[in-house]
Design a protein around this motif. Structure first.
Motif, PDB file in Angstrom:
ATOM      1  N   VAL A  12       0.824  -1.199   0.000  1.00 40.48           N
ATOM      2  CA  VAL A  12       0.000   0.000   0.000  1.00 40.48           C
ATOM      3  C   VAL A  12       0.868   1.264   0.000  1.00 40.48           C
ATOM      4  O   VAL A  12       1.851   1.370   0.727  1.00 40.48           O
ATOM      5  CB  VAL A  12      -1.019  -0.042   1.167  1.00 40.48           C
ATOM      6  CG1 VAL A  12      -0.323  -0.170   2.498  1.00 40.48           C
ATOM      7  CG2 VAL A  12      -1.916   1.167   1.175  1.00 40.48           C
ATOM      8  N   PHE A  13       0.490   2.182  -0.878  1.00 39.74           N
ATOM      9  CA  PHE A  13       1.236   3.432  -1.027  1.00 39.74           C
ATOM     10  C   PHE A  13       0.408   4.597  -0.494  1.00 39.74           C
ATOM     11  O   PHE A  13      -0.828   4.575  -0.564  1.00 39.74           O
ATOM     12  CB  PHE A  13       1.527   3.706  -2.506  1.00 39.74           C
ATOM     13  CG  PHE A  13       2.411   2.679  -3.156  1.00 39.74           C
ATOM     14  CD1 PHE A  13       3.780   2.866  -3.228  1.00 39.74           C
ATOM     15  CD2 PHE A  13       1.868   1.529  -3.724  1.00 39.74           C
ATOM     16  CE1 PHE A  13       4.592   1.928  -3.844  1.00 39.74           C
ATOM     17  CE2 PHE A  13       2.677   0.589  -4.334  1.00 39.74           C
ATOM     18  CZ  PHE A  13       4.040   0.786  -4.400  1.00 39.74           C
ATOM     19  N   SER A  14       1.098   5.623  -0.039  1.00 39.32           N
ATOM     20  CA  SER A  14       0.368   6.834   0.358  1.00 39.32           C
ATOM     21  C   SER A  14      -0.027   7.568  -0.927  1.00 39.32           C
ATOM     22  O   SER A  14       0.589   7.359  -1.987  1.00 39.32           O
ATOM     23  CB  SER A  14       1.259   7.724   1.217  1.00 39.32           C
ATOM     24  OG  SER A  14       2.237   8.336   0.415  1.00 39.32           O
ATOM     25  N   SER A  15      -1.039   8.426  -0.823  1.00 40.13           N
ATOM     26  CA  SER A  15      -1.527   9.116  -2.023  1.00 40.13           C
ATOM     27  C   SER A  15      -0.476  10.050  -2.624  1.00 40.13           C
ATOM     28  O   SER A  15      -0.540  10.426  -3.787  1.00 40.13           O
ATOM     29  CB  SER A  15      -2.788   9.911  -1.675  1.00 40.13           C
ATOM     30  OG  SER A  15      -2.492  10.770  -0.606  1.00 40.13           O
ATOM     31  N   ILE A  42      -4.440  -5.764  -8.859  1.00 40.56           N
ATOM     32  CA  ILE A  42      -4.237  -7.151  -8.434  1.00 40.56           C
ATOM     33  C   ILE A  42      -3.357  -7.829  -9.483  1.00 40.56           C
ATOM     34  O   ILE A  42      -3.719  -7.897 -10.659  1.00 40.56           O
ATOM     35  CB  ILE A  42      -5.578  -7.910  -8.276  1.00 40.56           C
ATOM     36  CG1 ILE A  42      -6.398  -7.277  -7.141  1.00 40.56           C
ATOM     37  CG2 ILE A  42      -5.331  -9.387  -7.990  1.00 40.56           C
ATOM     38  CD1 ILE A  42      -7.777  -7.873  -6.952  1.00 40.56           C
ATOM     39  N   ILE A  43      -2.210  -8.267  -9.059  1.00 43.33           N
ATOM     40  CA  ILE A  43      -1.298  -8.954  -9.992  1.00 43.33           C
ATOM     41  C   ILE A  43      -1.140 -10.391  -9.491  1.00 43.33           C
ATOM     42  O   ILE A  43      -0.550 -10.626  -8.429  1.00 43.33           O
ATOM     43  CB  ILE A  43       0.076  -8.240 -10.078  1.00 43.33           C
ATOM     44  CG1 ILE A  43      -0.136  -6.747 -10.382  1.00 43.33           C
ATOM     45  CG2 ILE A  43       0.955  -8.895 -11.131  1.00 43.33           C
ATOM     46  CD1 ILE A  43       1.103  -5.893 -10.240  1.00 43.33           C
ATOM     47  N   VAL A  61      -2.240  -4.335  -4.804  1.00 41.59           N
ATOM     48  CA  VAL A  61      -1.682  -2.983  -4.683  1.00 41.59           C
ATOM     49  C   VAL A  61      -2.802  -2.005  -4.314  1.00 41.59           C
ATOM     50  O   VAL A  61      -3.864  -2.000  -4.936  1.00 41.59           O
ATOM     51  CB  VAL A  61      -1.016  -2.540  -6.009  1.00 41.59           C
ATOM     52  CG1 VAL A  61      -0.306  -1.200  -5.838  1.00 41.59           C
ATOM     53  CG2 VAL A  61      -0.020  -3.581  -6.492  1.00 41.59           C
ATOM     54  N   ASP A  62      -2.566  -1.232  -3.280  1.00 37.59           N
ATOM     55  CA  ASP A  62      -3.593  -0.314  -2.796  1.00 37.59           C
ATOM     56  C   ASP A  62      -2.974   1.068  -2.552  1.00 37.59           C
ATOM     57  O   ASP A  62      -1.753   1.208  -2.478  1.00 37.59           O
ATOM     58  CB  ASP A  62      -4.187  -0.869  -1.486  1.00 37.59           C
ATOM     59  CG  ASP A  62      -5.544  -0.268  -1.159  1.00 37.59           C
ATOM     60  OD1 ASP A  62      -6.045   0.533  -1.975  1.00 37.59           O
ATOM     61  OD2 ASP A  62      -6.090  -0.579  -0.079  1.00 37.59           O
ATOM     62  N   ALA A  87       0.129 -12.919   3.292  1.00 37.67           N
ATOM     63  CA  ALA A  87       1.454 -13.392   3.708  1.00 37.67           C
ATOM     64  C   ALA A  87       2.238 -12.225   4.278  1.00 37.67           C
ATOM     65  O   ALA A  87       3.171 -12.409   5.058  1.00 37.67           O
ATOM     66  CB  ALA A  87       2.187 -13.972   2.517  1.00 37.67           C
ATOM     67  N   GLY A  88       1.842 -11.035   3.869  1.00 37.90           N
ATOM     68  CA  GLY A  88       2.537  -9.862   4.390  1.00 37.90           C
ATOM     69  C   GLY A  88       1.906  -8.565   3.958  1.00 37.90           C
ATOM     70  O   GLY A  88       1.154  -8.524   2.983  1.00 37.90           O
ATOM     71  N   VAL A  89       2.206  -7.529   4.721  1.00 39.96           N
ATOM     72  CA  VAL A  89       1.709  -6.180   4.396  1.00 39.96           C
ATOM     73  C   VAL A  89       2.917  -5.244   4.306  1.00 39.96           C
ATOM     74  O   VAL A  89       3.769  -5.234   5.204  1.00 39.96           O
ATOM     75  CB  VAL A  89       0.741  -5.657   5.491  1.00 39.96           C
ATOM     76  CG1 VAL A  89       0.213  -4.272   5.131  1.00 39.96           C
ATOM     77  CG2 VAL A  89      -0.408  -6.628   5.722  1.00 39.96           C
ATOM     78  N   ILE A  90       2.992  -4.507   3.216  1.00 40.29           N
ATOM     79  CA  ILE A  90       4.081  -3.542   3.056  1.00 40.29           C
ATOM     80  C   ILE A  90       3.467  -2.152   2.894  1.00 40.29           C
ATOM     81  O   ILE A  90       2.689  -1.924   1.965  1.00 40.29           O
ATOM     82  CB  ILE A  90       4.970  -3.882   1.836  1.00 40.29           C
ATOM     83  CG1 ILE A  90       5.521  -5.316   1.932  1.00 40.29           C
ATOM     84  CG2 ILE A  90       6.121  -2.876   1.709  1.00 40.29           C
ATOM     85  CD1 ILE A  90       6.291  -5.796   0.715  1.00 40.29           C
TER      86      ILE A  90
END
Lengths: 233, 156
Positions: A12-15, A42-43, A61-62, A87-90
């Motif tokens: 997840v990215f910041s705006s 979604i990949i 991807v969010d 499995a993980g959050v980045i």
């Protein structure tokens, strides 16, 4: 109980993150993703390969406008099925997120024990003081680090993220051990060994026949066979 | 003389990759040590001292790449610096065996990591062998016996 494999990574990215930076980060971590798929949210079916195994993982991807809103949404009841298969959050955000430490702690308790929680910083200006505050909840990776290894031999930046993915305990359903492939190669090798053993047996009989008549000729024959076998090995 | 109480290998992510106990401890005590030391050691800054007091004994740790090697020692018997040397020797031996060892090598060859440790340290925590060459010779011998067994199975 969910039957969906726990092989999804939520990134997840910041705006404030530009599309170019987003694509750049994604393509550096997941080099195997084709350029045209980098725009997708979604990949699926990304092949992650190490020297020991190959795993198939999905990338979600969010992007968020406000971190607190996004966390609230992720911790809501509706997101529970998603959290179960992660499995993980980045989280990639340059802003100071130390005030959300408690919320990240909640996320880490809601995701699986083996799942990872990472925060990535793209800017070089962010000080390490934030890392220390967040240290016991999530690991911070500085994407703009100089070099790939620090003084302790620890990997930095993108290489560290890759290392975390490499050492992650992936669901058995999505992992293919490369040793199995090696076993297949080994089996072909065994067939070669069978042929060599057969050849040796034949040569032994031939040598015994020859040595009874001509010793020198038998030795030459033995040498010739030895060289032939050495070449085939 | 050195008598380790335990050796733990913990990743930067807080996962225990290897554990060896040389003193009799209950499962509860082991779990407590693992959880306490994982958070304690991981939260320490790189320049901090590698020797810490924990419970009734001392803990000596050393960081190699993304792995922390943590040893519990008796304050009155063991030497902290010798313990650091033991850890270093273990890493050096694994490095030679695997060829630049990494966390992934230990995950997928954990039995070899234990074999090397068992060659170095006896079950009571005292040093059995310090020669890297001898340790590697013994482990290679184990490997060749294992390979011969596999070959026999193939040829039979």
């Amino acid at each position: 109980m969910s039957q969906v494999p726990r092989n999804k990574i939520l990134i997840v990215f910041s705006s404030e993150t530009s599309d170019t930076t987003k694509k750049d980060i994604l393509s550096k971590i997941f080099v195997q993703i084709e350029k045209e798929r980098l725009n997708d949210n979604i990949i699926k079916h990304i092949q992650w390969e190490t020297k020991y195994y190959r795993a198939e993982l999905d990338l979600y991807v969010d992007q968020y406008d406000t971190l607190s809103e996004w966390i609230k949404e992720l911790l809501s009841e509706e997101s529970t099925p998603l959290l179960e298969v992660l499995a993980g959050v980045i989280v990639i955000d340059d802003a100071d997120i130390t005030e959300h430490k408690g919320k990240f702690d909640q996320i880490s308790t809601k995701i699986h024990d083996d799942s990872f929680l990472l925060r990535c910083i793209n800017s070089e200006k962010i000080q390490d003081s934030q890392d220390e505050v967040l240290n016991d909840v999530l690991e911070t990776v500085h994407l703009g680090s100089l070099g790939t290894v620090n003084e302790f031999g620890e990997k930095l930046g993108i290489e560290r993220i890759k290392e975390i993915l490499d050492t992650h305990a992936w669901d058995q359903d999505v992992v293919e051990l490369l040793q199995d492939d090696q076993m297949k190669r080994h089996r072909t090798h065994v067939e070669d060994i069978d042929a060599i053993v057969k050849k040796l047996e034949e040569a032994k009989l031939q040598y015994q026949d020859l040595s009874a008549t001509e010793m020198k000729e038998a030795d030459l024959y033995a040498l010739e066979i030895a060289e032939e076998i050495a070449r085939s090995i | 003389m050195s008598h380790l109480k335990y050796m733990l290998l913990v990743s930067r992510q807080g996962k225990v990759r290897l554990m060896k106990w040389y003193a009799p401890l209950s499962s509860k005590a082991k779990n407590k040590i693992m959880s306490d030391l994982t958070s304690l050691v991981l939260s320490r800054k790189p320049k901090m001292c590698n020797i810490i007091d924990y419970s009734d004994h001392k803990v000596v740790y050393r960081r190699y790449a993304s792995l922390y090697f943590i040893c519990g020692i008796s304050s009155d018997i063991d030497n902290e610096l010798l313990t650091l040397e033991i850890i270093h020797r273990y890493v050096e031996t694994m490095d030679t065996y695997f060829g630049n060892v990494c966390e992934l090598d230990i995950i997928f060859n954990f039995s070899k990591a234990y074999d090397i440790l068992n060659e170095m340290i006896m079950c009571d925590g005292s040093i059995a062998e310090t020669s890297k060459k001898d340790i590697l010779t013994n482990v290679s011998m184990m490997d060749s016996i294992e390979n011969n067994d596999n070959l026999d199975r193939v040829l039979s």
